[in-house]
Design a protein around this motif. Structure first.
Motif, PDB file in Angstrom:
ATOM      1  N   MET A 175       0.944  -1.208  -0.037  1.00 26.41           N
ATOM      2  CA  MET A 175       0.046  -0.109  -0.017  1.00 26.41           C
ATOM      3  C   MET A 175       0.823   1.221  -0.085  1.00 26.41           C
ATOM      4  O   MET A 175       1.715   1.337   0.666  1.00 26.41           O
ATOM      5  CB  MET A 175      -0.854  -0.027   1.332  1.00 26.41           C
ATOM      6  CG  MET A 175      -1.791   1.266   1.274  1.00 26.41           C
ATOM      7  SD  MET A 175      -2.935   1.405   2.864  1.00 26.41           S
ATOM      8  CE  MET A 175      -1.635   1.880   4.036  1.00 26.41           C
ATOM      9  N   ALA A 176       0.614   2.024  -0.966  1.00 27.12           N
ATOM     10  CA  ALA A 176       1.447   3.611  -1.023  1.00 27.12           C
ATOM     11  C   ALA A 176       0.767   4.429  -0.281  1.00 27.12           C
ATOM     12  O   ALA A 176      -0.822   4.252  -0.195  1.00 27.12           O
ATOM     13  CB  ALA A 176       1.616   3.596  -2.673  1.00 27.12           C
ATOM     14  N   HIS A 177       1.355   5.455   0.192  1.00 26.65           N
ATOM     15  CA  HIS A 177       0.879   6.661   0.972  1.00 26.65           C
ATOM     16  C   HIS A 177       1.130   7.711  -0.271  1.00 26.65           C
ATOM     17  O   HIS A 177       2.075   8.336  -0.463  1.00 26.65           O
ATOM     18  CB  HIS A 177       1.489   6.847   2.209  1.00 26.65           C
ATOM     19  CG  HIS A 177       1.015   7.999   3.117  1.00 26.65           C
ATOM     20  ND1 HIS A 177       1.666   8.582   4.111  1.00 26.65           N
ATOM     21  CD2 HIS A 177      -0.206   8.618   2.826  1.00 26.65           C
ATOM     22  CE1 HIS A 177       0.790   9.388   4.566  1.00 26.65           C
ATOM     23  NE2 HIS A 177      -0.388   9.489   3.962  1.00 26.65           N
ATOM     24  N   ILE A 178      -0.071   8.225  -0.731  1.00 29.06           N
ATOM     25  CA  ILE A 178      -0.295   9.240  -1.650  1.00 29.06           C
ATOM     26  C   ILE A 178      -0.692  10.469  -1.162  1.00 29.06           C
ATOM     27  O   ILE A 178      -1.472  10.769  -0.357  1.00 29.06           O
ATOM     28  CB  ILE A 178      -1.067   8.931  -2.797  1.00 29.06           C
ATOM     29  CG1 ILE A 178      -0.837   7.623  -3.191  1.00 29.06           C
ATOM     30  CG2 ILE A 178      -1.026  10.111  -3.891  1.00 29.06           C
ATOM     31  CD1 ILE A 178       0.731   7.506  -3.723  1.00 29.06           C
ATOM     32  N   LEU A 179       0.073  11.538  -1.562  1.00 30.52           N
ATOM     33  CA  LEU A 179      -0.246  13.026  -1.117  1.00 30.52           C
ATOM     34  C   LEU A 179      -1.032  13.650  -2.178  1.00 30.52           C
ATOM     35  O   LEU A 179      -0.796  13.795  -3.369  1.00 30.52           O
ATOM     36  CB  LEU A 179       1.043  13.800  -0.698  1.00 30.52           C
ATOM     37  CG  LEU A 179       0.814  15.264  -0.606  1.00 30.52           C
ATOM     38  CD1 LEU A 179      -0.216  15.755   0.779  1.00 30.52           C
ATOM     39  CD2 LEU A 179       2.186  16.075  -0.530  1.00 30.52           C
ATOM     40  N   MET A 180      -2.355  14.391  -1.933  1.00 31.32           N
ATOM     41  CA  MET A 180      -3.100  15.187  -2.809  1.00 31.32           C
ATOM     42  C   MET A 180      -3.263  16.367  -2.242  1.00 31.32           C
ATOM     43  O   MET A 180      -4.159  16.512  -1.292  1.00 31.32           O
ATOM     44  CB  MET A 180      -4.363  14.468  -3.036  1.00 31.32           C
ATOM     45  CG  MET A 180      -4.964  15.175  -4.395  1.00 31.32           C
ATOM     46  SD  MET A 180      -6.584  14.526  -4.523  1.00 31.32           S
ATOM     47  CE  MET A 180      -6.369  12.666  -5.074  1.00 31.32           C
ATOM     48  N   PRO A 181      -2.358  17.349  -2.555  1.00 33.37           N
ATOM     49  CA  PRO A 181      -2.470  18.799  -2.021  1.00 33.37           C
ATOM     50  C   PRO A 181      -3.773  19.502  -2.824  1.00 33.37           C
ATOM     51  O   PRO A 181      -4.075  19.147  -3.837  1.00 33.37           O
ATOM     52  CB  PRO A 181      -1.182  19.519  -2.457  1.00 33.37           C
ATOM     53  CG  PRO A 181      -0.709  18.897  -3.629  1.00 33.37           C
ATOM     54  CD  PRO A 181      -1.120  17.539  -3.281  1.00 33.37           C
ATOM     55  N   LEU A 182      -4.469  20.546  -2.164  1.00 37.17           N
ATOM     56  CA  LEU A 182      -5.812  20.968  -2.582  1.00 37.17           C
ATOM     57  C   LEU A 182      -5.727  22.484  -2.292  1.00 37.17           C
ATOM     58  O   LEU A 182      -5.286  22.533  -1.140  1.00 37.17           O
ATOM     59  CB  LEU A 182      -7.032  20.361  -1.995  1.00 37.17           C
ATOM     60  CG  LEU A 182      -7.348  18.920  -2.367  1.00 37.17           C
ATOM     61  CD1 LEU A 182      -8.363  18.211  -1.829  1.00 37.17           C
ATOM     62  CD2 LEU A 182      -7.439  18.683  -3.940  1.00 37.17           C
ATOM     63  N   PRO A 183      -6.340  23.301  -3.078  1.00 36.31           N
ATOM     64  CA  PRO A 183      -6.619  24.747  -2.569  1.00 36.31           C
ATOM     65  C   PRO A 183      -7.772  24.704  -1.684  1.00 36.31           C
ATOM     66  O   PRO A 183      -8.291  23.779  -1.687  1.00 36.31           O
ATOM     67  CB  PRO A 183      -6.931  25.399  -3.956  1.00 36.31           C
ATOM     68  CG  PRO A 183      -7.674  24.297  -4.784  1.00 36.31           C
ATOM     69  CD  PRO A 183      -6.960  23.026  -4.427  1.00 36.31           C
ATOM     70  N   SER A 184      -8.152  25.886  -0.996  1.00 36.92           N
ATOM     71  CA  SER A 184      -9.139  25.713  -0.049  1.00 36.92           C
ATOM     72  C   SER A 184     -10.471  25.552  -0.768  1.00 36.92           C
ATOM     73  O   SER A 184     -11.249  25.098  -0.161  1.00 36.92           O
ATOM     74  CB  SER A 184      -9.036  27.157   0.525  1.00 36.92           C
ATOM     75  OG  SER A 184      -8.042  27.487   1.364  1.00 36.92           O
ATOM     76  N   ARG A 185     -10.694  26.149  -1.955  1.00 40.39           N
ATOM     77  CA  ARG A 185     -11.779  25.965  -2.767  1.00 40.39           C
ATOM     78  C   ARG A 185     -11.608  26.005  -4.151  1.00 40.39           C
ATOM     79  O   ARG A 185     -10.287  26.305  -4.635  1.00 40.39           O
ATOM     80  CB  ARG A 185     -12.659  27.362  -2.620  1.00 40.39           C
ATOM     81  CG  ARG A 185     -12.035  28.495  -2.767  1.00 40.39           C
ATOM     82  CD  ARG A 185     -13.049  29.601  -2.246  1.00 40.39           C
ATOM     83  NE  ARG A 185     -12.460  31.096  -2.666  1.00 40.39           N
ATOM     84  CZ  ARG A 185     -13.100  32.006  -2.586  1.00 40.39           C
ATOM     85  NH1 ARG A 185     -14.319  32.272  -1.942  1.00 40.39           N
ATOM     86  NH2 ARG A 185     -12.547  33.317  -2.832  1.00 40.39           N
ATOM     87  N   ASP A 186     -12.460  25.346  -4.877  1.00 44.20           N
ATOM     88  CA  ASP A 186     -12.685  25.485  -6.483  1.00 44.20           C
ATOM     89  C   ASP A 186     -11.738  24.283  -7.428  1.00 44.20           C
ATOM     90  O   ASP A 186     -11.559  24.472  -8.328  1.00 44.20           O
ATOM     91  CB  ASP A 186     -12.237  26.896  -7.029  1.00 44.20           C
ATOM     92  CG  ASP A 186     -13.241  27.913  -6.512  1.00 44.20           C
ATOM     93  OD1 ASP A 186     -14.559  27.429  -6.449  1.00 44.20           O
ATOM     94  OD2 ASP A 186     -12.919  28.987  -6.419  1.00 44.20           O
ATOM     95  N   ALA A 187     -11.146  23.351  -6.404  1.00 44.72           N
ATOM     96  CA  ALA A 187     -10.420  22.251  -7.299  1.00 44.72           C
ATOM     97  C   ALA A 187     -11.710  21.543  -7.972  1.00 44.72           C
ATOM     98  O   ALA A 187     -12.819  21.448  -7.841  1.00 44.72           O
ATOM     99  CB  ALA A 187      -9.861  21.315  -6.431  1.00 44.72           C
ATOM    100  N   ASP A 188     -11.188  20.924  -9.189  1.00 43.19           N
ATOM    101  CA  ASP A 188     -12.205  20.256  -9.795  1.00 43.19           C
ATOM    102  C   ASP A 188     -12.741  18.915  -9.069  1.00 43.19           C
ATOM    103  O   ASP A 188     -12.091  17.963  -8.711  1.00 43.19           O
ATOM    104  CB  ASP A 188     -11.624  19.771 -11.211  1.00 43.19           C
ATOM    105  CG  ASP A 188     -12.912  19.315 -11.948  1.00 43.19           C
ATOM    106  OD1 ASP A 188     -13.564  19.935 -12.697  1.00 43.19           O
ATOM    107  OD2 ASP A 188     -12.767  17.947 -11.935  1.00 43.19           O
ATOM    108  N   PRO A 189     -14.091  18.704  -8.803  1.00 42.71           N
ATOM    109  CA  PRO A 189     -14.406  17.863  -8.195  1.00 42.71           C
ATOM    110  C   PRO A 189     -14.258  16.335  -8.676  1.00 42.71           C
ATOM    111  O   PRO A 189     -13.934  15.310  -8.005  1.00 42.71           O
ATOM    112  CB  PRO A 189     -16.050  17.937  -8.028  1.00 42.71           C
ATOM    113  CG  PRO A 189     -16.236  18.758  -9.164  1.00 42.71           C
ATOM    114  CD  PRO A 189     -15.063  19.658  -9.282  1.00 42.71           C
TER     115      PRO A 189
END
Length: 298
Positions: free
Chosen positions: A1-15
């Motif tokens: 199992m890999a541990h993946i990072l997904m950074p996001l902005p506070s708002r408006d990322a594509d769902p």
């Protein structure tokens, strides 16, 4: 199992790009951690979820709930359902802060996109995220980027000052796709005609100069390193028309580029194939008998 990072902005990322990627990776047994500027849960672009406000009458309170064009432009049902599940995920509800991130704590990085300027610019212009992205590339860890996520990668610099994408092949949101929805928005969302353009050209700059494709291309070693769908590709019209999106059972509309430990895609219509391609890359990296840096496929 890999541990993946997904950074996001506070708002408006594509769902779609966030939730479908999360769903596919989680279903394959991987762990995903999220990060936002302040450690609060991200809010994806609501217009891409409900489609209200994407029709010419979308500014009228009593009529805006009637979504016609909005139904065509919003996320598909499977993406909306994945987003609903995502919001209940404990890791999504308790994200890290960007300033807490250390690439050594993760096995891979996935950069989703979005286009709405009010939320995406903090993400694209973050020096912290650019440094983290550069660290993943320097360590040879799997990196996936889709749509405007590729722009974040293009702005991330190696020790020599060049983009981490310099010398690599990539795709991203093409000017053809970006222009098409931008022109549509002039009529369907006339009170906010630049909804689909994160950056606009300054006086004297040619049309499209600040598009994702052109900025990413300027970061590459060669113009030809930016890849688009070749004219003889199967399903060419579905891949380039801007209406057909891929699904769990149909990858025909998708276009994805892989170069070593890096995978890229253009827009939400590629997201199922993109997420699967990235998951395969992660799993190959965990298997020592497969030297995935020797692979280059698109």
């Amino acid at each position: 199992m890999a541990h993946i990072l997904m950074p996001l902005p506070s708002r408006d990322a594509d769902p779609s790009e966030v939730a479908v990627s999360w769903q596919i990776l989680r279903d394959r047994g991987h762990r995903i951690s999220f990060a936002t500027p302040d450690g609060r849960p991200a809010e994806c672009d609501a217009l891409m979820l409900h489609g209200r406000g994407l029709d010419p009458w979308g500014w009228i309170p009593g009529l805006r709930r009637l979504a016609l064009v909005g139904r065509l432009l919003r996320a598909r049902r499977d993406a909306r359902e994945a987003h609903a599940r995502l919001r209940a995920d404990a890791a999504f509800q308790r994200p890290l802060r960007w300033d807490q991130l250390n690439s050594a704590d993760f096995d891979g990085l996935l950069l989703p996109g979005g286009h709405r300027a009010r939320g995406m610019r903090e993400y694209l212009e973050s020096e912290r995220l650019q440094a983290v992205t550069a660290a993943f590339f320097a360590a040879g860890k799997p990196v996936g980027a889709i749509c405007h996520g590729v722009l974040l990668a293009a702005r991330s610099r190696r020790a020599d000052g060049r983009s981490v994408l310099f010398g690599r092949q990539t795709t991203a949101l093409t000017w053809a796709l970006e222009r098409k929805v931008a022109l549509l928005a002039r009529f369907t969302r006339f009170w906010d005609p630049h909804y689909y353009r994160t950056y606009l050209e300054s006086p004297g700059e040619p049309r499209g100069y600040m598009s994702v494709q052109q900025e990413v291309t300027r970061a590459l070693a060669r113009l030809d390193d930016f890849l688009d769908v070749p004219p003889d590709a199967p399903d060419y019209r579905r891949k380039t028309g801007g209406m057909a999106r891929d699904s769990r059972d149909d990858e025909g509309p998708a276009f994805v580029v892989r170069d070593g430990h890096y995978v890229s895609a253009r827009w939400p219509g590629d997201v199922h194939r993109f997420a699967r391609s990235y998951a395969e890359l992660v799993e190959e990296r965990e298997s020592p008998e497969i030297p995935c840096d020797s692979l280059n496929c698109s």
